[in-house]
Write a protein that holds these residues in place. Sequence first.
Motif, short mmCIF file in Angstrom:
data_model
loop_
_atom_site.label_atom_id
_atom_site.label_comp_id
_atom_site.label_asym_id
_atom_site.label_seq_id
_atom_site.Cartn_x
_atom_site.Cartn_y
_atom_site.Cartn_z
N ALA A 264 30.09 38.52 52.80
CA ALA A 264 31.15 37.94 51.98
C ALA A 264 30.61 37.57 50.61
O ALA A 264 29.45 37.15 50.46
CB ALA A 264 31.73 36.71 52.67
N TYR A 265 31.47 37.70 49.59
CA TYR A 265 31.06 37.36 48.23
C TYR A 265 30.59 35.91 48.13
O TYR A 265 29.55 35.61 47.54
CB TYR A 265 32.21 37.61 47.26
CG TYR A 265 31.96 36.99 45.90
CD1 TYR A 265 30.97 37.49 45.07
CD2 TYR A 265 32.69 35.89 45.46
CE1 TYR A 265 30.70 36.93 43.82
CE2 TYR A 265 32.44 35.32 44.24
CZ TYR A 265 31.45 35.83 43.42
OH TYR A 265 31.20 35.26 42.20
N ASP A 266 31.34 35.00 48.74
CA ASP A 266 30.99 33.58 48.64
C ASP A 266 29.61 33.32 49.24
O ASP A 266 28.82 32.53 48.72
CB ASP A 266 32.05 32.72 49.32
CG ASP A 266 31.93 31.26 48.94
OD1 ASP A 266 31.84 30.98 47.72
OD2 ASP A 266 31.91 30.42 49.84
N ASP A 267 29.29 34.01 50.35
CA ASP A 267 27.97 33.86 50.96
C ASP A 267 26.88 34.42 50.04
O ASP A 267 25.81 33.83 49.89
CB ASP A 267 27.91 34.57 52.32
CG ASP A 267 28.80 33.91 53.36
OD1 ASP A 267 29.13 32.72 53.20
OD2 ASP A 267 29.17 34.60 54.33
N ALA A 268 27.14 35.58 49.46
CA ALA A 268 26.16 36.19 48.55
C ALA A 268 25.91 35.29 47.34
O ALA A 268 24.76 35.10 46.92
CB ALA A 268 26.65 37.56 48.10
N GLY B 51 29.93 36.46 38.78
CA GLY B 51 30.93 37.29 39.46
C GLY B 51 30.25 38.39 40.24
O GLY B 51 29.08 38.30 40.60
N SER B 52 30.99 39.47 40.49
CA SER B 52 30.44 40.61 41.22
C SER B 52 31.12 41.88 40.77
O SER B 52 32.25 41.88 40.29
CB SER B 52 30.61 40.43 42.73
OG SER B 52 31.97 40.58 43.09
N TRP B 53 30.41 43.00 40.96
CA TRP B 53 30.97 44.33 40.75
C TRP B 53 31.41 44.87 42.11
O TRP B 53 30.62 44.90 43.05
CB TRP B 53 29.93 45.31 40.22
CG TRP B 53 29.30 44.99 38.91
CD1 TRP B 53 28.08 44.42 38.72
CD2 TRP B 53 29.80 45.26 37.60
NE1 TRP B 53 27.81 44.31 37.38
CE2 TRP B 53 28.84 44.82 36.68
CE3 TRP B 53 31.00 45.83 37.15
CZ2 TRP B 53 29.03 44.93 35.30
CZ3 TRP B 53 31.17 45.94 35.77
CH2 TRP B 53 30.21 45.51 34.88
N GLY B 54 32.63 45.30 42.21
CA GLY B 54 33.08 46.01 43.41
C GLY B 54 32.96 45.19 44.67
O GLY B 54 32.98 43.96 44.66
N GLY B 55 32.86 45.89 45.80
CA GLY B 55 32.84 45.23 47.09
C GLY B 55 34.25 44.86 47.52
O GLY B 55 35.23 45.49 47.12
N GLU B 56 34.35 43.83 48.33
CA GLU B 56 35.65 43.36 48.81
C GLU B 56 35.98 42.03 48.14
O GLU B 56 35.11 41.18 47.97
CB GLU B 56 35.62 43.17 50.33
CG GLU B 56 35.52 44.46 51.11
CD GLU B 56 36.75 45.32 50.94
OE1 GLU B 56 37.87 44.78 50.85
OE2 GLU B 56 36.60 46.56 50.90
N PRO B 57 37.23 41.84 47.76
CA PRO B 57 37.60 40.58 47.10
C PRO B 57 37.58 39.41 48.06
O PRO B 57 37.97 39.54 49.22
CB PRO B 57 39.02 40.86 46.59
CG PRO B 57 39.55 41.91 47.49
CD PRO B 57 38.37 42.76 47.87
N ASP B 58 37.13 38.27 47.56
CA ASP B 58 37.13 37.03 48.32
C ASP B 58 38.43 36.30 48.00
O ASP B 58 38.46 35.30 47.29
CB ASP B 58 35.91 36.20 47.93
CG ASP B 58 35.69 35.01 48.85
OD1 ASP B 58 36.26 35.02 49.95
OD2 ASP B 58 34.95 34.10 48.46
N TRP B 59 39.55 36.85 48.52
CA TRP B 59 40.88 36.36 48.15
C TRP B 59 41.13 34.95 48.67
O TRP B 59 40.80 34.61 49.81
CB TRP B 59 41.97 37.25 48.75
CG TRP B 59 42.11 38.60 48.15
CD1 TRP B 59 41.84 39.80 48.77
CD2 TRP B 59 42.56 38.93 46.84
NE1 TRP B 59 42.10 40.83 47.92
CE2 TRP B 59 42.54 40.33 46.73
CE3 TRP B 59 42.97 38.17 45.75
CZ2 TRP B 59 42.93 41.00 45.58
CZ3 TRP B 59 43.36 38.82 44.60
CH2 TRP B 59 43.33 40.22 44.51
N TYR B 60 41.76 34.17 47.85
CA TYR B 60 42.36 32.92 48.31
C TYR B 60 43.68 33.24 48.98
O TYR B 60 44.05 32.65 49.97
CB TYR B 60 42.57 31.99 47.10
CG TYR B 60 43.28 30.71 47.43
CD1 TYR B 60 44.61 30.52 47.10
CD2 TYR B 60 42.61 29.67 48.08
CE1 TYR B 60 45.26 29.35 47.40
CE2 TYR B 60 43.26 28.49 48.37
CZ TYR B 60 44.58 28.33 48.03
OH TYR B 60 45.22 27.16 48.33
#
Length: 200
Positions: free
Chosen positions: A116-120, A136-145
């Motif tokens: 998960a983005y938040d974990d990274a 932020g981040s490039w690509g991957g999966e969005p950490d949607w609210y």
Amino acid sequence: MAHTLMVYDGTTDATSAGPRTGGLPLAPADFDWPRCDTCRGAMQFLAHLPFDDVVVAVFSCANEPGRCAQWEAFGGGNRAFLFPPDGLVPATVPEAGETRLGAVTAIRTEVVDEDAYDDARGVYGARVGRGRAVLGSWGGEPDWYDADGWPSCPRCARRMDFTAHLEEGYERRTAADFGGGLGYVLTCAPCTRAVFLTQG
């Protein structure tokens, strides 16, 4: 799944062709600086994000925070553009409005092996001792609210591709205002469309 994080890499020139937040947008010569649909003020330029064969320019209204629907992809309080990489020039800044961030920040990338983005983001922040170093981040999966807010392309109606997360910034005094949340860049490459929204 690994995440490619965008991390703080010092300051840079306002017209740098590399990835950055702040400064001046590089755009086609006939580019018109976007205005908010609600307050009609000039938007704030947030980020210059070059990819393989396009450049994404990201804007959001900062004139009356919380009023201008910055949280909606098509609410008129945000804009994102896909430009070809060649022939771009610094855009002319409008005289009035909150048009620029308080600093120009260079971005470099770091790959972190977390699902998960938040974990990274947390792993990298703990490693370097500066949580706000992650931009932020490039690509991957969005950490949607709110995953129900995933936008579709206004031209072809297919679900847009998630392209990048944006954090508010490295220093509070020079950062963007996303209401304490994240910004999301999504694109439809075949239609040369991009959108930006925030979720606090």
